[in-house]
Motif scaffolding. Structure first.
Motif, short mmCIF file in Angstrom:
data_model
loop_
_atom_site.label_atom_id
_atom_site.label_comp_id
_atom_site.label_asym_id
_atom_site.label_seq_id
_atom_site.Cartn_x
_atom_site.Cartn_y
_atom_site.Cartn_z
N PHE A 120 0.82 -1.20 0.00
CA PHE A 120 0.00 0.00 0.00
C PHE A 120 0.86 1.26 0.00
O PHE A 120 0.64 2.19 -0.79
CB PHE A 120 -0.91 -0.01 1.23
N THR A 241 -7.16 -0.60 -7.40
CA THR A 241 -6.88 -1.51 -6.29
C THR A 241 -7.97 -2.56 -6.14
O THR A 241 -9.16 -2.26 -6.25
CB THR A 241 -6.76 -0.71 -4.97
N THR A 243 -9.15 -5.47 -3.33
CA THR A 243 -8.98 -6.10 -2.03
C THR A 243 -9.63 -7.48 -2.07
O THR A 243 -10.71 -7.65 -2.64
CB THR A 243 -9.60 -5.28 -0.89
N GLU A 254 -11.42 -3.75 2.81
CA GLU A 254 -12.18 -3.01 1.81
C GLU A 254 -12.88 -1.80 2.45
O GLU A 254 -12.88 -0.70 1.89
CB GLU A 254 -13.21 -3.94 1.17
N LEU A 257 -10.33 1.00 3.24
CA LEU A 257 -9.81 1.74 2.09
C LEU A 257 -10.87 2.55 1.36
O LEU A 257 -10.54 3.52 0.66
CB LEU A 257 -9.16 0.77 1.10
N GLY A 258 -12.14 2.15 1.51
CA GLY A 258 -13.21 2.78 0.74
C GLY A 258 -13.17 4.29 0.68
O GLY A 258 -13.25 4.88 -0.42
N ALA A 261 -9.79 5.58 -1.55
CA ALA A 261 -9.36 5.03 -2.83
C ALA A 261 -10.23 5.54 -3.97
O ALA A 261 -11.45 5.58 -3.86
CB ALA A 261 -9.40 3.51 -2.78
N ASP A 263 -10.28 4.10 -7.06
CA ASP A 263 -10.69 2.99 -7.92
C ASP A 263 -10.50 1.70 -7.12
O ASP A 263 -9.41 1.12 -7.10
CB ASP A 263 -9.83 2.98 -9.19
N LEU A 264 -11.56 1.27 -6.44
CA LEU A 264 -11.46 0.14 -5.51
C LEU A 264 -12.52 -0.90 -5.82
O LEU A 264 -13.70 -0.59 -5.98
CB LEU A 264 -11.64 0.62 -4.07
N THR A 265 -12.09 -2.16 -5.90
CA THR A 265 -12.99 -3.30 -6.04
C THR A 265 -12.69 -4.28 -4.92
O THR A 265 -11.51 -4.55 -4.64
CB THR A 265 -12.79 -4.01 -7.39
N GLY A 266 -13.72 -4.80 -4.27
CA GLY A 266 -13.52 -5.74 -3.17
C GLY A 266 -14.21 -7.06 -3.41
O GLY A 266 -15.32 -7.11 -3.97
N HIS A 291 -8.12 -8.32 -13.00
CA HIS A 291 -7.56 -7.10 -12.44
C HIS A 291 -6.19 -6.77 -13.06
O HIS A 291 -5.89 -5.61 -13.34
CB HIS A 291 -7.43 -7.22 -10.93
#
Length: 298
Positions: A120, A241, A243, A254, A257-258, A261, A263-266, A291
């Motif tokens: 990170f 990113t 998770t 997740e 970080l929400g 971030a 661009d985040l996918t969990g 990803h």
């Protein structure tokens, strides 16, 4: 930089892939590094009680498309065990120096457990270097979002490992039983399927100095937490990113970080223990594939 190279077979389902092992000196610390394949770089950062062999069941598939780089973190495996430098910031600098030593100017970075905070921080410091980020089964400092996971207090071994000199003084002579407890728990009792992988991991955790190095990141948790908070005070996580949670962390990372971030996918892998790459490698590869291969990554 100094380097020596050998090859070892690594199990990957019915096939085997040749992995080059070399010793690279980064900022005065000799790191044992496994590499395989060719293509865009993918850097894999393990946790506790692991070595680069944590990735044995996924290296083969990844190496079909990528140059896989899997070091033993400082203090772990066959890497050197310096007296200090176990905070995530220094581990991130090790990773950055390693990529430079290998001639890589861009990499996807994957971190699990105590390998996630340095992954990170590297992405926060060098978004020009880290093209994609994957963080698994870990927490990031004291960021909000992990309250459910921590409702009963942090895992008992955090305090045990963090007390300087204590854990290594009582575990010598019992390393195999101790490490195998984590390997069994981290696979929901299924254990590590490959005896050679298990035995080689256990070997590198044997002796006072090996244990002391492995406990270094726990003794630097407060400093790591400060580094994570400071990084987010300076800016947001801009690197795409992913998770991945399992048991027991689930979606805690997740949620942490929400808010930070772009661009985040969990995802959470069901019926999967903490040691995802050894417990559910096929499920992990199914998530990593999309990803890592997004068209806009190169």
């Amino acid at each position: 930089m100094t380097a020596t190279t050998t090859t070892v077979p690594v199990p990957d389902g019915p096939d085997r892939v040749e992995v080059a092992l070399r010793a690279l000196t980064v900022d005065g610390v000799e790191l044992n590094v496994a590499t395989a394949g060719a293509g865009p770089a993918v850097l894999l950062l393990h946790g506790f009680p692991h070595t680069w062999r944590l990735w044995s069941r996924v290296i083969g598939e990844l190496a079909r498309r990528y140059r896989v780089i899997a070091p033993d973190l400082r203090g772990f495996g066959d890497s050197a065990r310096p007296a200090g430098g176990y905070d995530a910031g220094t581990l991130a600098a090790d990773a950055e120096g390693l990529l430079a030593a290998l001639g890589e100017t861009s990499a996807a970075v994957v971190g699990i457990d105590i390998g996630a905070p340095p992954a990170f921080l590297l992405a926060m410091r060098r978004p020009d270097l880290v093209r994609r980020l994957v963080l698994m089964e870990s927490l990031l400092g004291t960021l909000p979002g992990a309250e459910d996971f921590l409702a009963g207090g942090p895992p008992w071994w955090f305090g045990f490992h963090a007390e300087p000199g204590l854990a290594e003084s009582v575990l010598v002579g019992h390393e195999e039983r101790y490490v195998e407890w984590f390997l069994d728990r981290g696979t929901l009792g299924r254990g590590v399927r490959d005896d050679d992988v298990r035995d080689r991991i256990v070997r590198t955790y044997t002796g006072t100095e090996a244990l002391r190095g492995a406990f270094g990141p726990y003794r630097a948790l407060a400093e790591t937490g400060r580094q994570i908070a400071a990084a987010l005070d300076r800016g947001r996580l801009t690197v795409p990113t992913l998770t991945i949670g399992a048991h027991p962390v689930g979606r805690a990372l997740e949620r942490q970080l929400g808010p930070y971030a772009d661009d985040l996918t969990g995802h959470v892998i069901p019926d999967c223990g903490h040691i995802i790459p050894l417990d559910r490698p096929a499920a992990l590869l199914a998530l990593l594939g999309p990803h890592l291969t997004e068209k806009h990554e190169v």
